[in-house]
Write an enzyme that holds these catalytic residues in place. Structure first.
Site, PDB file in Angstrom:
ATOM      1  CD  GLN A  51      46.705  34.579 -43.733  1.00 25.98           C
ATOM      2  OE1 GLN A  51      46.435  36.031 -43.584  1.00 25.98           O
ATOM      3  NE2 GLN A  51      45.197  34.376 -44.259  1.00 25.98           N
ATOM      4  CB  CYS A  88      41.160  32.374 -41.828  1.00 24.59           C
ATOM      5  SG  CYS A  88      42.950  32.386 -42.089  1.00 24.59           S
ATOM      6  CG  HIS A 130      43.861  34.863 -36.968  1.00 20.20           C
ATOM      7  ND1 HIS A 130      42.771  34.182 -37.086  1.00 20.20           N
ATOM      8  CD2 HIS A 130      44.832  34.660 -38.343  1.00 20.20           C
ATOM      9  CE1 HIS A 130      42.611  33.244 -38.629  1.00 20.20           C
ATOM     10  NE2 HIS A 130      43.545  33.564 -38.700  1.00 20.20           N
ATOM     11  CG  HIS A 134      48.120  32.660 -40.445  1.00 23.78           C
ATOM     12  ND1 HIS A 134      48.269  31.644 -41.588  1.00 23.78           N
ATOM     13  CD2 HIS A 134      46.999  33.284 -40.217  1.00 23.78           C
ATOM     14  CE1 HIS A 134      46.584  31.975 -42.092  1.00 23.78           C
ATOM     15  NE2 HIS A 134      46.055  33.256 -40.960  1.00 23.78           N
TER      16      HIS A 134
HETATM   17 ZN    ZN Z   1      44.486  34.057 -41.277  1.00 20.06          ZN
END
Ligand code: ZN
Length: 161
Positions: A51, A88, A130, A134
């Site tokens: 991310q 998210c 979660h 990723h």
């Molecule tokens: Zn996320």
């Protein structure tokens, strides 16, 4: 420490599988500190390295003021089921209902590269699963039941893995 730019949906970095961490380095130490700072700044409860554009198997989570770093995490046990709203930081302004295990146990390395186990229920189990998705290049939007919906900025402050 520094705030890093959070990559958002559509960025190809979010669809790639991350690589295992072989050794802790000063660079990765800084990355972990920055990931915590970026997560807190954004009001999230979890953040995965991709991310912020780094394809390494590193996740930070803080549910109920218990910060934890998971390096090379693997789920060893899971049980039950919970369905609820999920968001998210990489999909701003949206949420959707996702079914996750009620309880998960994960094996990982800490920042000293020592193995440990963590068991989480409810929101922590949701955050762990979660964030681990990723690392496989998967976003929760693939798992949403009944479509994504808009959320306000205030609602977004809470519970964003
Ligand atoms: Zn996320």
């Amino acid at each position: 420490m520094a705030i890093r730019t959070i990559r958002t949906i559509g960025d190809p970095v979010l669809t790639k599988k991350c690589k295992e961490v072989k050794a802790m380095t000063p660079r990765l130490e800084t990355l972990i500190d920055d990931m915590f700072e970026t997560m807190y700044e954004s009001g999230g409860v979890g953040l995965a390295a991709p991310q912020v554009g780094i394809l390494k198997r590193i996740v930070v989570i803080d549910v109920d003021d218990s910060p934890v770093v998971l390096i090379n995490p693997v789920i060893t046990e899971q049980s039950g089921e919970q369905t609820g709203p999920e968001g998210c930081l990489s999909v701003p302004g949206k949420a959707g209902d996702v079914t996750r295990p009620e309880k998960v146990t994960v094996k990982a390395l800490d920042r000293e590269m020592k193995e440990f186990e963590l068991t989480g229920e409810e929101l922590l189990a949701r955050a762990i699963t979660h964030e681990l998705d990723h690392l496989e290049g998967k976003l929760y939007v693939e798992l949403v039941e009944g479509g994504l919906y808009e959320v306000s900025a205030e609602e977004e402050e809470q519970e964003q893995p």
